[in-house]
Design a protein around this motif. Structure first.
Motif, short mmCIF file in Angstrom:
data_model
loop_
_atom_site.label_atom_id
_atom_site.label_comp_id
_atom_site.label_asym_id
_atom_site.label_seq_id
_atom_site.Cartn_x
_atom_site.Cartn_y
_atom_site.Cartn_z
N HIS A 95 -35.40 0.43 27.28
CA HIS A 95 -36.14 -0.69 26.71
C HIS A 95 -35.28 -1.67 25.92
O HIS A 95 -35.79 -2.65 25.39
CB HIS A 95 -37.34 -0.22 25.88
N SER A 96 -33.99 -1.49 25.86
CA SER A 96 -33.15 -2.40 25.09
C SER A 96 -33.14 -3.81 25.68
O SER A 96 -33.13 -4.80 24.94
CB SER A 96 -31.72 -1.87 24.98
N PRO A 155 -38.45 1.20 18.04
CA PRO A 155 -37.24 0.38 17.88
C PRO A 155 -37.44 -0.64 16.78
O PRO A 155 -38.57 -0.95 16.39
CB PRO A 155 -37.08 -0.32 19.23
N LEU A 215 -31.19 -5.47 16.35
CA LEU A 215 -31.73 -4.73 17.47
C LEU A 215 -31.14 -3.34 17.36
O LEU A 215 -29.95 -3.14 17.52
CB LEU A 215 -31.35 -5.37 18.81
N LEU A 252 -32.94 2.45 18.79
CA LEU A 252 -33.50 2.52 20.13
C LEU A 252 -33.77 3.93 20.60
O LEU A 252 -34.43 4.15 21.61
CB LEU A 252 -32.58 1.80 21.12
N PHE A 289 -36.41 -4.54 15.96
CA PHE A 289 -35.78 -5.77 16.41
C PHE A 289 -36.51 -6.97 15.83
O PHE A 289 -37.72 -6.97 15.67
CB PHE A 289 -35.68 -5.85 17.94
N CYS A 318 -36.39 -5.54 24.68
CA CYS A 318 -36.32 -5.90 23.26
C CYS A 318 -35.39 -7.09 23.05
O CYS A 318 -35.70 -7.99 22.27
CB CYS A 318 -35.82 -4.72 22.43
N ALA A 319 -34.27 -7.10 23.75
CA ALA A 319 -33.33 -8.21 23.63
C ALA A 319 -33.95 -9.52 24.10
O ALA A 319 -33.75 -10.57 23.49
CB ALA A 319 -32.05 -7.91 24.41
N GLY A 334 -33.11 4.20 24.67
CA GLY A 334 -32.54 2.88 24.41
C GLY A 334 -32.17 2.09 25.64
O GLY A 334 -32.39 0.89 25.70
#
Length: 180
Positions: free
Chosen positions: A135-136, A87, A125, A128, A89, A139-140, A132
């Motif tokens: 794990h989004s 990803p 971001l 993904l 980000f 990551c966020a 996505g």
């Protein structure tokens, strides 16, 4: 129509979403080298069997449309992913300023990396991939901590593997900033 009756979205390693007005999304397998748009009924059946096993509370719901798989109109999804499959980000680098700030880029054999200018208050971001949904949120969380200048929950070294500027550094080391 059958999937649109799901009351929630479900994550169980794969995913199935409730209908938000455009239909539900099945987390299906993906073959990036096979770009056909035809339905994949066998994958849909396999996916729904796994969903039924992992979501027993919805078992009767899945059984209700097992005879109408061809009506589901499932397809393989095209997913946004990066070249290195990780990803992306972090703060968004200003590529144009970076590219134009050097009459000649420093030699990549230098251990000192060039300074990268960033857009103020703009973060990215993305990429993904097929996981996505899984794990989004993590990551966020990392991205928000960066934006608020809070302590990060992963090491700086690990975080650098996901930052957008990694592609600028790679191309700079290759001597080519045009392909970013």
């Amino acid at each position: 129509k059958e999937l649109s009756e799901l009351p929630y979205s479900y994550l169980f390693g794969d995913y199935i979403t409730k209908d938000l007005g455009q239909g539900s999304v099945l987390g299906a397998s993906f073959d990036e080298y096979n770009w056909e748009e035809e339905k994949r009924d066998a994958e849909t059946i396999s996916f729904l069997e796994k969903a039924e096993k992992n979501l027993p509370v919805l078992s009767s719901h899945f059984k209700s449309f097992s005879n109408s798989i061809s009506n589901l109109q499932t397809r393989v999804s095209f997913r946004s992913q990066s070249q290195d499959r990780r990803p992306i980000f972090g703060s968004l680098p200003n590529y144009e300023v970076f590219k134009n700030s050097f009459a000649e880029l420093p030699n990549p054999s230098n251990k000192q990396l060039p300074n990268i200018p960033f857009y103020k208050g703009i973060y990215l971001l993305g990429a993904l991939g097929s996981r996505g949904l899984t794990h989004s949120l993590f990551c966020a969380e990392i991205l928000v901590r960066e934006a608020l200048k809070e302590d990060n929950i992963i090491s700086s070294e690990l975080f650098s593997n996901f930052k957008p500027e990694r592609f600028l550094f790679r191309n700079w080391k290759r001597g080519n900033l045009i392909d970013v």
